[in-house]
Structures are given as structure tokens and as C-alpha cells.
Design a protein around this motif. Structure first.
Motif, short mmCIF file in Angstrom:
data_model
loop_
_atom_site.label_atom_id
_atom_site.label_comp_id
_atom_site.label_asym_id
_atom_site.label_seq_id
_atom_site.Cartn_x
_atom_site.Cartn_y
_atom_site.Cartn_z
N ILE A 139 62.54 43.60 39.62
CA ILE A 139 63.98 43.71 39.35
C ILE A 139 64.53 45.00 39.93
CG2 ILE A 139 65.71 43.94 37.51
CD1 ILE A 139 63.95 42.04 35.83
N ALA A 140 63.80 46.09 39.76
CA ALA A 140 64.26 47.39 40.26
C ALA A 140 64.41 47.38 41.78
CB ALA A 140 63.29 48.48 39.83
N ARG A 141 63.52 46.64 42.47
CA ARG A 141 63.58 46.59 43.94
C ARG A 141 64.88 45.95 44.43
NH1 ARG A 141 57.87 46.18 43.77
NH2 ARG A 141 57.90 43.93 43.42
N ARG A 142 65.52 45.17 43.59
CA ARG A 142 66.78 44.52 43.96
C ARG A 142 67.98 45.44 43.76
NH1 ARG A 142 66.41 40.41 47.41
NH2 ARG A 142 64.65 39.08 46.89
N ASN A 143 67.75 46.67 43.31
CA ASN A 143 68.85 47.62 43.07
C ASN A 143 69.96 46.98 42.24
OD1 ASN A 143 67.70 49.76 44.71
ND2 ASN A 143 68.26 48.54 46.50
N PRO A 144 69.65 46.57 41.02
CA PRO A 144 70.64 45.85 40.21
C PRO A 144 71.93 46.63 39.99
CG PRO A 144 68.76 46.54 38.88
CD PRO A 144 68.38 46.75 40.30
N GLU A 145 71.86 47.95 40.07
CA GLU A 145 73.07 48.75 39.87
C GLU A 145 74.10 48.53 40.98
OE1 GLU A 145 70.30 51.07 42.45
OE2 GLU A 145 70.08 49.92 40.58
N LYS A 146 73.65 47.99 42.11
CA LYS A 146 74.55 47.72 43.23
C LYS A 146 75.06 46.28 43.24
CE LYS A 146 72.40 51.20 46.23
NZ LYS A 146 71.75 51.46 47.54
N LEU A 147 74.59 45.47 42.31
CA LEU A 147 74.99 44.07 42.25
C LEU A 147 76.20 43.88 41.34
CD1 LEU A 147 71.43 42.49 41.82
CD2 LEU A 147 72.73 42.71 43.95
N SER A 148 76.90 42.77 41.56
CA SER A 148 77.99 42.41 40.65
C SER A 148 77.41 41.92 39.34
CB SER A 148 78.86 41.32 41.28
OG SER A 148 78.12 40.10 41.35
N ASP A 149 78.25 41.78 38.33
CA ASP A 149 77.79 41.27 37.04
C ASP A 149 77.16 39.88 37.20
OD1 ASP A 149 78.71 43.56 35.85
OD2 ASP A 149 80.53 42.66 35.03
N GLY A 150 77.81 39.04 38.01
CA GLY A 150 77.29 37.70 38.22
C GLY A 150 75.96 37.70 38.94
N GLN A 151 75.82 38.59 39.92
CA GLN A 151 74.55 38.68 40.65
C GLN A 151 73.43 39.21 39.78
OE1 GLN A 151 75.94 41.09 43.88
NE2 GLN A 151 76.77 39.35 45.03
N ARG A 152 73.73 40.15 38.92
CA ARG A 152 72.71 40.65 37.99
C ARG A 152 72.28 39.54 37.03
NH1 ARG A 152 75.68 45.47 38.22
NH2 ARG A 152 76.92 44.91 36.40
N GLN A 156 68.44 37.89 36.64
CA GLN A 156 67.72 37.72 35.39
C GLN A 156 67.39 36.26 35.12
OE1 GLN A 156 66.50 39.98 33.36
NE2 GLN A 156 67.42 41.84 34.19
N ARG A 157 68.34 35.37 35.42
CA ARG A 157 68.15 33.95 35.08
C ARG A 157 67.34 33.18 36.11
NH1 ARG A 157 66.67 29.84 34.26
NH2 ARG A 157 67.60 27.98 33.32
N TRP A 158 67.58 33.47 37.41
CA TRP A 158 66.98 32.66 38.47
C TRP A 158 66.03 33.44 39.38
CZ3 TRP A 158 67.94 27.90 37.16
CH2 TRP A 158 69.15 27.56 36.55
N GLY A 159 65.90 34.74 39.17
CA GLY A 159 64.98 35.54 39.97
C GLY A 159 65.52 35.99 41.30
N TYR A 160 66.82 35.76 41.57
CA TYR A 160 67.41 36.12 42.86
C TYR A 160 68.91 36.23 42.65
CZ TYR A 160 67.94 36.03 47.99
OH TYR A 160 68.21 36.35 49.30
N PRO A 161 69.56 37.26 43.22
CA PRO A 161 70.99 37.45 42.95
C PRO A 161 71.91 36.44 43.61
CG PRO A 161 69.94 39.48 43.77
CD PRO A 161 68.98 38.37 44.01
#
Length: 231
Positions: A139-152, A156-161
Motif C-alpha cells: 500500500i505504501a508503494r502506491r503513495n496513497p497520500e497522492k491519491l484521491s479519496d476514491g482511488q485510496r 483498499q477494496r480492490w488492490g489497485y487505485p
């Protein structure tokens, strides 16, 4: 080992051949190709600019690479994949165009095509039971802080933003291109893929790709024709 569900044209499709030559590797055969010298693009620069997509092979991501859940096997995955393909009708994207997404180039639909969006969502949902949960490091490798709420939420739900409403079909042709080289690369790609743009693209199959070891080149395990696909 990781698995992925990608769209790729068939092995012998002219688009597969053209893209494999451009990227420098055929994901079906594993054959590699040297980059040719071009008057405005050296072989070394092309080889560098295509390094990332070369490892993944020519494709459009439908369900991103995942490790298998401990409760299932590759045989289970392939049984469901074969059944899914047999029950899912082939269709066409009305127009394929060369697009620039940020700093990389890709072949993309000319406009939003809802049957394509629906197909991608169906693949993501249908094969979710086979995906092992992401680790915190994943999850950290995806840089979740740079994703939109929907992408985050998708991560979490599908393993890919970039799924469901955030899905955008693209067949990557380059890595990050420096801004000062973008017009040169665009001109070369426009010429190289002129036979495939401004015309429909048949979504005729679903490909199972595998990564046999971390960082290894992805290769085609199986290409499964969709129902009604022209042979």
C-alpha cells in the motif's frame, strides 16, 4: 509469482508485432529486439524510454498484478478465466488514438466507451477472490497520500487505485518522457502506429500474464478468446 489480467491483441496481430518491435520485447514469445537508430531518436534513448513498458509487455491493465490468495491455485484461476472468457462477448472500441498521459505515451480510446468500462469492472470483480491482500508495504508503494479519496478506497477494496470510475484503458508505449523530448517522441509514435490509430480496436481476448519472480519480465501465460471473437 504474480498474475495479472491484461488486454492484449492476439499473438499474431499486427499491432502486437508493431508494439513488440517498438518496446523491444514480445511478451508472447520472449523474443527481444534491438532498438533501431532513428535520425531524431538514438537506439540508446529509445531503449531507455521503453524500459518500463518493455518489462510488463504490451498490454492494457484490466486487473493489476497480484499474488494468489493462499486458498486458491493457478489451476483454479485458469479454470475461472477460461469460463469467464467463454461467457463474455467480444466487442470493439470505436476509435484508438495516441494519447499522452502525464509524461508517458499510450494508445487510448478516442472517447469514453461504456462497454469497455463495464468489461474492466467485471474482470476486476470476478477475479477478486483470487487476489491475496496487499501488505502495508504494498500500500505504501502506491503513495496513497497522492491519491484521491476514491482511488485510496479502490486501493483498499480492490488492490489497485485505477479501477471502476477511475479506470482508464491505455496501452503504454513509453516511460516518463522529458518535456523537451515529448514532441519528438509523439511524432515518431504517430508515424510508427499510424496503421492502428483513428480506427476501431477489437477487444477479442483476455490475457493472463505472469511475473515468475520479483522484477522479472512479465510474459503471457494464456491468451483466451472472448465469445464470438473473429479468428
Amino acid at each position: 509469482m504474480r498474475y495479472a489480467l491484461y488486454f492484449s491483441p492476439p499473438k499474431d496481430d499486427p499491432l502486437t508485432g508493431a508494439a513488440s518491435l517498438w518496446l523491444g520485447r514480445d511478451a508472447f514469445s520472449g523474443e527481444t529486439y534491438p532498438a533501431p537508430e532513428h535520425e531524431t531518436l538514438s537506439a540508446a534513448e529509445q531503449f531507455e524510454l521503453t524500459a518500463d513498458p518493455r518489462r510488463y509487455g504490451f498490454h492494457a491493465t484490466i486487473k493489476a498484478p497480484f499474488s494468489l490468495a493462499t486458498s486458491v491455485t493457478e489451476k483454479d484461476l485458469m479454470t475461472v478465466a477460461e469460463d469467464f472468457a467463454a461467457r463474455t462477448s467480444a466487442f470493439e472500441i470505436p476509435e484508438l488514438v495516441l494519447g499522452q498521459l502525464g509524461r508517458f505515451f499510450a494508445l487510448v480510446p478516442g472517447s469514453l466507451h461504456q462497454p469497455l468500462q463495464d468489461f474492466a469492472a467485471k474482470v476486476v470483480k470476478s477475479f477478486e477472490p483470487f487476489r491475496a491482500a496487499l501488505s502495508e508495504a504494498d500500500i505504501a508503494r502506491r503513495n496513497p497520500e497522492k491519491l484521491s479519496d476514491g482511488q485510496r478506497a479502490n486501493l483498499q477494496r480492490w488492490g489497485y487505485p485505477y479501477v471502476m470510475e477511475d479506470f482508464g484503458f491505455h496501452m503504454t508505449l513509453s516511460g516518463q518522457v522529458p518535456a523537451e523530448r515529448a514532441e519528438v517522441i509523439r511524432a515518431i509514435l504517430t508515424e510508427r502506429f499510424a496503421d492502428f490509430t483513428s480506427r476501431p480496436l477489437s477487444i477479442s481476448g483476455l490475457a493472463v500474464f505472469i511475473e515468475e519472480a520479483h522484477g522479472a519480465p512479465f510474459k503471457v501465460h494464456s491468451w483466451l478468446p472472448l465469445a464470438g471473437a473473429k479468428s
